[in-house]
Design an enzyme around this catalytic site. Structure first.
Site, PDB file in Angstrom:
ATOM      1  N   SER A   1     -43.609  96.217  -2.121  1.00 16.01           N
ATOM      2  CA  SER A   1     -43.405  98.009  -2.173  1.00 16.01           C
ATOM      3  C   SER A   1     -43.662  98.228  -3.453  1.00 16.01           C
ATOM      4  O   SER A   1     -43.368  97.581  -4.218  1.00 16.01           O
ATOM      5  CB  SER A   1     -41.767  98.210  -1.306  1.00 16.01           C
ATOM      6  OG  SER A   1     -41.761  98.134   0.105  1.00 16.01           O
TER       7      SER A   1
HETATM    8  N1  SAM Z   1     -38.360  94.944   1.055  1.00 14.34           N
HETATM    9  C1  SAM Z   1     -39.696  93.858   0.779  1.00 14.34           C
HETATM   10  C2  SAM Z   1     -39.730  93.380  -0.792  1.00 14.34           C
HETATM   11  O1  SAM Z   1     -39.101  94.074  -1.391  1.00 14.34           O
HETATM   12  O2  SAM Z   1     -40.973  93.146  -0.918  1.00 14.34           O
HETATM   13  C3  SAM Z   1     -40.477  94.336   1.395  1.00 14.34           C
HETATM   14  C4  SAM Z   1     -40.983  94.707   3.268  1.00 14.34           C
HETATM   15  S1  SAM Z   1     -42.160  94.450   3.393  1.00 14.34           S
HETATM   16  C5  SAM Z   1     -43.060  96.054   3.526  1.00 14.34           C
HETATM   17  C6  SAM Z   1     -42.394  94.924   5.408  1.00 14.34           C
HETATM   18  C7  SAM Z   1     -41.425  93.558   5.793  1.00 14.34           C
HETATM   19  O3  SAM Z   1     -40.841  94.185   7.206  1.00 14.34           O
HETATM   20  C8  SAM Z   1     -42.549  93.204   5.773  1.00 14.34           C
HETATM   21  O4  SAM Z   1     -41.341  91.500   5.742  1.00 14.34           O
HETATM   22  C9  SAM Z   1     -42.361  92.634   7.401  1.00 14.34           C
HETATM   23  O5  SAM Z   1     -42.232  90.860   8.068  1.00 14.34           O
HETATM   24  C10 SAM Z   1     -41.284  93.401   7.737  1.00 14.34           C
HETATM   25  N2  SAM Z   1     -41.063  92.988   9.384  1.00 14.34           N
HETATM   26  C11 SAM Z   1     -41.127  94.080  10.129  1.00 14.34           C
HETATM   27  N3  SAM Z   1     -40.957  94.768  11.043  1.00 14.34           N
HETATM   28  C12 SAM Z   1     -39.396  93.490  11.109  1.00 14.34           C
HETATM   29  C13 SAM Z   1     -38.305  93.165  12.195  1.00 14.34           C
HETATM   30  N4  SAM Z   1     -38.351  93.924  13.013  1.00 14.34           N
HETATM   31  N5  SAM Z   1     -37.730  91.945  11.537  1.00 14.34           N
HETATM   32  C14 SAM Z   1     -37.774  92.068  10.679  1.00 14.34           C
HETATM   33  N6  SAM Z   1     -38.405  91.750   9.589  1.00 14.34           N
HETATM   34  C15 SAM Z   1     -39.652  92.588  10.597  1.00 14.34           C
END
Ligand code: SAM
Length: 218
Positions: free
Chosen positions: A62
């Site tokens: 992000s």
């Molecule tokens: N917080 C992260 C960082 O600091 O880099 C960025 C997160 S990224 C925008 C969104 C993340 O949510 C992705 O890695 C994706 O795999 C994860 N994601 C999406 N759906 C999910 C779920 N149901 N459970 C766990 N992770 C999930």
């Protein structure tokens, strides 16, 4: 890990402040955690720009100012137990680890969790526990949580996460359709129910069901 030069660091912190990150503890945590190691390959040289960047598994790290705004909206106390859904690169969890007693972070992509765990180990962030799985169900075994942060967009705040929030707890979650601008909302759990406030428009990848393609279940 050498980190940014002093001028780059100053510009990074200036960008955070000018976009509304004003909480001193959050700014200090973001000063202490170098974003560089969380971004691999070509994009690494853009680590100190205030923008989201691609990471493995088609996901994103992000935008730093959004990380800062979400973190300060959580109003974390040093004794708090925090759940992050969406480990991604691990950057947000590393910042949370500087502010809370314990951080649980879960992602549906095993590769992302593996790579983030290696960074937490290298940085000696011993209060972060990583998990692989569908975080929309939360972590019933570790619940309840003082704070929950969801870093992928849900159509509504997931019910299991609301149920795993302590009374007096706070959850921050982007809500809306995945192909549109979403709204970052903050949920307070009170003695009698939930109070919601809208913080700002955001754009996040969607919260998806099941494990990612690099896992063995879909
Ligand atoms: N917080 C992260 C960082 O600091 O880099 C960025 C997160 S990224 C925008 C969104 C993340 O949510 C992705 O890695 C994706 O795999 C994860 N994601 C999406 N759906 C999910 C779920 N149901 N459970 C766990 N992770 C999930």
């Amino acid at each position: 890990m050498s980190g940014p030069d002093p001028e780059t660091k100053m510009q990074f912190l200036f960008a955070l402040r000018s976009k509304g990150v004003t909480d001193q503890r959050v700014l200090e945590a973001m000063e202490n955690i170098d974003r560089g190691p969380f971004i691999k390959g070509l994009f690494n040289e853009r680590a100190y720009e205030d923008m989201p960047l691609p990471i493995a598994c088609g996901q994103t790290i992000s935008q730093p100012s959004v990380v800062g705004i979400m973190t300060q909206a959580l109003k974390i106390n040093p004794r708090d137990k925090v759940l992050e859904v969406g480990t991604g690169s691990g950057y947000q969890a590393a910042i949370l680890s500087k502010l809370a007693r314990r951080v649980y972070t879960i992602d549906r992509h095993p590769r992302l969790v593996r790579e983030a765990s290696e960074i937490f180990k290298a940085l000696d962030l011993a209060n972060v526990t990583t998990m692989i799985g569908d975080g929309s169900h939360g972590l019933p075994d570790q619940a309840p949580f003082d704070r929950i942060i969801v870093t992928a967009a849900a159509e509504d705040p997931p019910g299991p996460l609301l149920a795993q929030l302590k009374i007096g707890g706070i959850m921050v979650v982007p809500v809306g359709q995945s192909d549109a601008v979403q709204t970052l909302i903050r949920v307070h759990r009170t003695e009698t129910g939930f109070e919601y406030d809208e913080l700002r428009p955001v754009r996040f990848v969607p919260l998806l069901e099941g494990l990612g393609k690099d896992g063995n279940v879909r």
